[in-house]
Design an enzyme around this catalytic site. Structure first.
Site: not given
Length: 195
Positions: A135, A155
């Site tokens: 991330d 995401d």
């Protein structure tokens, strides 16, 4: 079995543009993670648009947006395998939903499932290859007013896809009701005539 396979291949061919978009989302996600791992990992943080958009390297062992990241070690040990199974099963389900629904009547839902599938593949590949998901996107206005979790392209794609699916379901429901109401009134009129 041959008839079923021919039918599935025919439906895939009819919807090939949507599956192609899923693959492109997956490629964009994987490429972005590759460059983040290579160039951002050593420095950890890079301001892209002031404080509004910051790239910050993070390893996510939980699910989307770092959810379930702070679990006890015992659960953390089984969580990666469990998540792989859940995500893979969800991908198979989404694949067959995309074959089942009518892309002309449910375009919003189809786009949504396309985005969810592409994002799910991206994060699943990360989990299988690395054991975690990279991330890096952090958004906010300053150090205190920020979205609480870092995320990635996969995401974002999954989240936007879910919104599109929700819009598609609402629109399809309204469309379905508008189509059934005239039929109901015709049936009622016919019953009144017979009486």
């Amino acid at each position: 079995r041959q008839k079923i396979m021919k039918k599935i291949l025919s439906k895939i061919n009819e919807r090939k543009i949507y599956f192609l978009i899923s693959i492109l989302i997956f490629i964009a996600d994987i490429v972005s993670k590759y460059f983040i791992d290579k160039y951002l990992q050593p420095i950890y943080l890079k301001k892209i648009i002031g404080n509004f958009l910051i790239f910050a390297y993070t390893r996510n062992y939980g699910v989307a947006f770092g959810f379930l990241n702070n679990l006890p070690e015992v659960i953390k040990n089984i969580m990666p395998t469990l998540l792989k199974i859940i995500v893979f099963a969800a991908m198979i389900l989404i694949f067959f939903i995309m074959l089942y629904i009518n892309p002309k009547k449910q375009k919003f839902s189809m786009i949504g499932f396309t985005m969810v599938l592409g994002g799910a593949i991206g994060n699943l590949v990360d989990r299988v290859v690395r054991g975690y998901v990279t991330d890096f996107i952090s958004m906010g206005f300053n150090e205190t007013i920020r979205f609480p979790y870092h995320y990635n392209i996969a995401d974002a794609s999954i989240t936007i896809g879910i919104v599109f699916i929700a819009i598609g379901v609402i629109l399809f429901k309204e469309d379905f009701e508008s189509k059934t109401k005239p039929e109901e009134t015709i049936e009622n009129n016919e019953e009144n005539k017979t009486l």
